[in-house]
Motif scaffolding. Structure first.
Motif, PDB file in Angstrom:
ATOM      1  N   ALA A   1      11.520  14.128  -7.519  1.00  0.00           N
ATOM      2  CA  ALA A   1      11.643  12.684  -7.340  1.00  0.00           C
ATOM      3  C   ALA A   1      10.396  12.048  -6.731  1.00  0.00           C
ATOM      4  O   ALA A   1      10.235  10.829  -6.812  1.00  0.00           O
ATOM      5  N   LEU A   2       9.544  12.848  -6.107  1.00  0.00           N
ATOM      6  CA  LEU A   2       8.337  12.323  -5.477  1.00  0.00           C
ATOM      7  C   LEU A   2       7.110  13.083  -5.960  1.00  0.00           C
ATOM      8  O   LEU A   2       7.165  14.298  -6.144  1.00  0.00           O
TER       9      LEU A   2
ATOM     10  N   THR B   1       0.834  -1.198   0.000  1.00  0.00           N
ATOM     11  CA  THR B   1       0.000   0.000   0.000  1.00  0.00           C
ATOM     12  C   THR B   1       0.870   1.250   0.000  1.00  0.00           C
ATOM     13  O   THR B   1       1.758   1.381   0.861  1.00  0.00           O
ATOM     14  N   PRO B   2       0.660   2.175  -0.928  1.00  0.00           N
ATOM     15  CA  PRO B   2       1.467   3.407  -0.942  1.00  0.00           C
ATOM     16  C   PRO B   2       1.334   4.189   0.359  1.00  0.00           C
ATOM     17  O   PRO B   2       0.255   4.236   0.975  1.00  0.00           O
ATOM     18  N   LEU B   3       2.430   4.807   0.746  1.00  0.00           N
ATOM     19  CA  LEU B   3       2.505   5.574   1.981  1.00  0.00           C
ATOM     20  C   LEU B   3       2.726   7.042   1.630  1.00  0.00           C
ATOM     21  O   LEU B   3       3.687   7.386   0.953  1.00  0.00           O
ATOM     22  N   PHE B   4       1.794   7.892   2.081  1.00  0.00           N
ATOM     23  CA  PHE B   4       1.915   9.325   1.888  1.00  0.00           C
ATOM     24  C   PHE B   4       2.328   9.958   3.218  1.00  0.00           C
ATOM     25  O   PHE B   4       1.999   9.445   4.282  1.00  0.00           O
ATOM     26  N   LEU B   5       3.027  11.067   3.139  1.00  0.00           N
ATOM     27  CA  LEU B   5       3.483  11.796   4.327  1.00  0.00           C
ATOM     28  C   LEU B   5       2.911  13.205   4.283  1.00  0.00           C
ATOM     29  O   LEU B   5       3.130  13.931   3.314  1.00  0.00           O
TER      30      LEU B   5
ATOM     31  N   ALA C   1      14.572  12.373   3.924  1.00  0.00           N
ATOM     32  CA  ALA C   1      14.045  11.214   4.654  1.00  0.00           C
ATOM     33  C   ALA C   1      12.961  10.502   3.851  1.00  0.00           C
ATOM     34  O   ALA C   1      12.900   9.268   3.811  1.00  0.00           O
ATOM     35  N   ALA C   2      12.085  11.281   3.216  1.00  0.00           N
ATOM     36  CA  ALA C   2      10.999  10.680   2.442  1.00  0.00           C
ATOM     37  C   ALA C   2      11.550   9.854   1.287  1.00  0.00           C
ATOM     38  O   ALA C   2      11.078   8.735   1.017  1.00  0.00           O
ATOM     39  N   ILE C   3      12.533  10.384   0.594  1.00  0.00           N
ATOM     40  CA  ILE C   3      13.136   9.645  -0.515  1.00  0.00           C
ATOM     41  C   ILE C   3      13.883   8.408  -0.006  1.00  0.00           C
ATOM     42  O   ILE C   3      13.742   7.304  -0.551  1.00  0.00           O
ATOM     43  N   ASP C   4      14.648   8.582   1.060  1.00  0.00           N
ATOM     44  CA  ASP C   4      15.445   7.472   1.586  1.00  0.00           C
ATOM     45  C   ASP C   4      14.589   6.317   2.069  1.00  0.00           C
ATOM     46  O   ASP C   4      15.012   5.151   1.991  1.00  0.00           O
TER      47      ASP C   4
END
Length: 345
Positions: A278-279, A202-206, A223-226
């Motif tokens: 990238a996101l 399931t995709p995770l959004f922040l 952090a989000a990319i990593d």
């Protein structure tokens, strides 16, 4: 633009009016054919591997407990995000805690993650007729008195992921003391790693606050990319105060609505620069027209979300935004919405 029920609703205190609105949407969702998102070929898009029938979503906060999912999709939203859900039921902050700033077309709230708890919210999702052509997001948070907030988020993601199209980690509310501290450094890395470990496919959004400074934005982006976050929502309410006219402008809490638009636009640009594209990004804050939605998409958002504008423009707003957005894309020669994303960045 106003709507027929607004004069009556505005005679009531905002929280009572909100409860009545949820009740009406629950009934609407039970009507035949009620749970259909507005499908427009030019506006269909793929974000985080998910096929959205249109880019206009409902932000979390309106339907905290997932009671009116089908009725909300009947308004035309391409996605509906329920919550914020916390592991345990939570009453939230004392009333009054919700204020209309009519002269400013704005809202101040200090609700404090009031909700019936994760189990009740998940049960409501399971009872929903399901979602027509729209996608469902479940927004999760931590209880105010939790001794281990990371564990609360892990519990939320674990319970929500099997039923949601995407799960949002909400660390952006200003109304839970210390919650925004999770947006920084080792605390953020620990949180994202723990949630990524239990989300499955399931995709995770922040969801982040619009009040982050440049260093904070850079840290979130890295952090989000990593940690494999699939999209960032920018953002929640703001604790800053642009010039306001309404009597309740000095109330504490998060400000949303039209006065948030300028800050939200800037933060969208800042996060796009920090992530280098990238996101996928989801724009929220002060979106109240097709023109504003179009501007956010051209600035780099893949999706938009609204909430406070519905208070002033009513339930017909999503359909108007979609109609106008479609027309703007056609005017500028875009065959698909994806072609327009980031063209003004």
């Amino acid at each position: 633009m106003t709507y027929a029920a607004r004069p009556l609703l505005f005679t009531l205190d905002p929280e009572t009016a909100h409860t009545m609105t949820i009740g009406a949407l629950k009934l609407r969702g039970k009507l035949p054919g009620g749970a259909k998102a507005d499908v427009r070929p030019r506006l269909a898009t793929i974000v985080a591997g998910l096929s959205f029938p249109n880019p206009v979503g409902l932000a979390a906060g309106l339907d905290k407990n997932g009671e009116a999912i089908d009725g909300l999709f009947a308004l035309g939203f391409g996605s509906v995000e329920i919550g914020t859900l916390t592991p345990l039921p939570q009453a939230g902050n004392p009333r009054p805690r919700l204020f209309r700033l009519v002269a400013d077309r704005a809202v101040i709230n200090r609700m404090g993650f009031n909700n019936h708890g994760l189990a009740a919210g998940i049960a409501n999702v399971q009872r929903a007729i399901r979602r027509g052509a729209g996608l469902l997001g479940i927004n999760v948070g931590a209880n105010k008195d939790a001794t281990d907030r990371v564990a609360d988020y892990v519990a939320g993601v674990t319970a929500a992921a099997p039923l949601a199209d995407y799960v949002t980690i909400n660390i952006s509310s200003p109304n839970t003391p210390g919650l925004r501290d999770l947006q920084h450094g080792a605390a953020l890395a620990e949180l994202l790693a723990a949630c990524a470990a239990v989300k499955g496919r399931t995709p995770l959004f922040l969801k982040i606050a619009p009040d982050l400074d440049p260093a904070g934005i850079d840290g979130v982006a890295r952090a989000a990319i990593d940690h494999g976050v699939d999209a960032i929502i920018i953002g929640n309410t703001t604790i800053t105060r642009p010039p306001l006219s309404a009597a309740d402008k000095r109330e504490t809490g998060g400000l949303s609505g039209a006065p948030l638009a300028a800050l939200a636009r800037q933060r969208l640009a800042d996060v796009r620069n920090a992530t280098g594209g990238a996101l996928p990004l989801v724009a929220a804050g002060g979106i109240d027209s097709g023109a504003e939605a179009y501007a956010r998409l051209r600035a780099g958002a893949s999706l938009v979300q609204l909430y406070s504008a519905l208070v002033y423009a009513g339930p017909g707003l999503p359909a108007r935004i979609l109609r106008d957005l479609d027309a703007l894309l056609a005017r500028d020669g875009f065959a698909t919405m994806a072609e327009a994303i980031g063209t003004a960045a």
